[in-house]
Design an enzyme around this catalytic site. Sequence first.
Site, mmCIF file in Angstrom:
data_model
loop_
_atom_site.group_PDB
_atom_site.id
_atom_site.type_symbol
_atom_site.label_atom_id
_atom_site.label_comp_id
_atom_site.label_asym_id
_atom_site.label_seq_id
_atom_site.Cartn_x
_atom_site.Cartn_y
_atom_site.Cartn_z
ATOM 1 C CE LYS A 13 -2.074 -1.239 3.844
ATOM 2 N NZ LYS A 13 -1.426 -2.552 4.046
ATOM 3 N NE ARG A 89 -4.962 -1.431 9.405
ATOM 4 C CZ ARG A 89 -3.795 -0.924 9.006
ATOM 5 N NH1 ARG A 89 -3.740 0.251 8.425
ATOM 6 N NH2 ARG A 89 -2.703 -1.601 9.179
ATOM 7 N NE ARG A 128 6.981 -2.458 6.330
ATOM 8 C CZ ARG A 128 5.660 -2.550 6.281
ATOM 9 N NH1 ARG A 128 5.003 -1.981 5.295
ATOM 10 N NH2 ARG A 128 5.003 -3.225 7.200
ATOM 11 N NE ARG A 161 5.557 -0.507 10.255
ATOM 12 C CZ ARG A 161 4.405 -0.610 9.589
ATOM 13 N NH1 ARG A 161 4.282 -0.062 8.395
ATOM 14 N NH2 ARG A 161 3.390 -1.263 10.106
ATOM 15 N NE ARG A 172 1.467 -5.222 11.090
ATOM 16 C CZ ARG A 172 2.701 -5.175 10.582
ATOM 17 N NH1 ARG A 172 3.704 -5.810 11.173
ATOM 18 N NH2 ARG A 172 2.931 -4.499 9.487
#
Length: 215
Positions: A13, A89, A128, A161, A172
Amino acid sequence: MNILIMGGPGAGKGTMSAKIVEKFNVNHISTGDIFRSEISNGTKLGLEAKSYIDQGKLVPDEVTNPMVKHYLEGLSDKKSGFLLDGYPRTLDQAKAFDALSAGTDLEISAVIALQIPFEVLAQRVTGRRLCKECGSIYHIESNPSKQEGICDKCGASLYQRKDDTIESLQIRLQEYQNQTQPVLKFYEEKGLVQTINANQPIEKVWADVEKALSL
Ligand code: ADP
Ligand code: AMP
C-alpha cells in the site's frame, strides 16, 4: 479523485501510495504514518496508540476516527483529492467515514484492493526498511537501497519498524481477516473496488494500479 487503497500488512500500500500521489497529485493520508509520527513526537495520541501498534492490534475506533476527521479538516491544500492508506480498517470506521463524507467532496471515488497470498507477506514485512527522514520504503531483497542502510533519495539512515516481526504479523493478519475484510465487502457492495494482483514486481503492480485509476 478520492482514492482508498486496501490490502494486508506488507501488500504494498505504501509503495503504491507514493506513486499514486506523484502521478495523481492527491494528498496522502496514511493512518499508520500519522500514528508513527505522533509516537516519535511523544504526543498523548502517540502514547495512547503505541501499545496497540507494538502488539500488532488495531488502535480503537474512538481514537482513530476523530484523528482522521481532524486531519481531513485541517488539509489546507486540497490538491486533486486524497488517498486514504490504512483507513478505514474496521466496519465501524467505514460507516463513520461514510457518514462524514456522504454528499460532500470527501466521498470515495475508487478503491484499489491489493490482493496477495498471506504466505508472501512474512518476507515482505521482515525485509521492509524505511527512511527516518522522508519515509521512502525499501526492501532488503526486492527493492534495496543502493547503499545498505542509507536512503537513495535523501541520504538519511534506514530503520526497521518495531512491529515488523513474525509475531506481530500473525496478529496483524488476524486483525485484517476479522476486521478489515468486511470493509472490502462494504465497498464491493457500492461497486467501487478494483482488485489488483499485488504478487508481481513493483513496476507491474504499479502499471495495473495506474491503469485502474486512469479508466
Ligand atoms: P504496506 O504499506 O501495504 O504495509 P509496503 O508498501 O510498505 O506495504 O511494502 C512492504 C514491503 O514490501 C516493503 O519492503 C516494500 O519495499 C516491499 N514491496 C512492496 N511492493 C512489492 C512488490 N510488488 N514486490 C516485492 N516487494 C514489494
Ligand atoms: P500500517 O502502517 O498501515 O501498517 O499501520 C501500522 C499500525 O497502526 C497497525 O498495525 C495498527 O496498529 C495502527 N493503525 C493504522 N491504521 C489504523 C486504523 N485505520 N485503525 C486502527 N489502527 C490502525
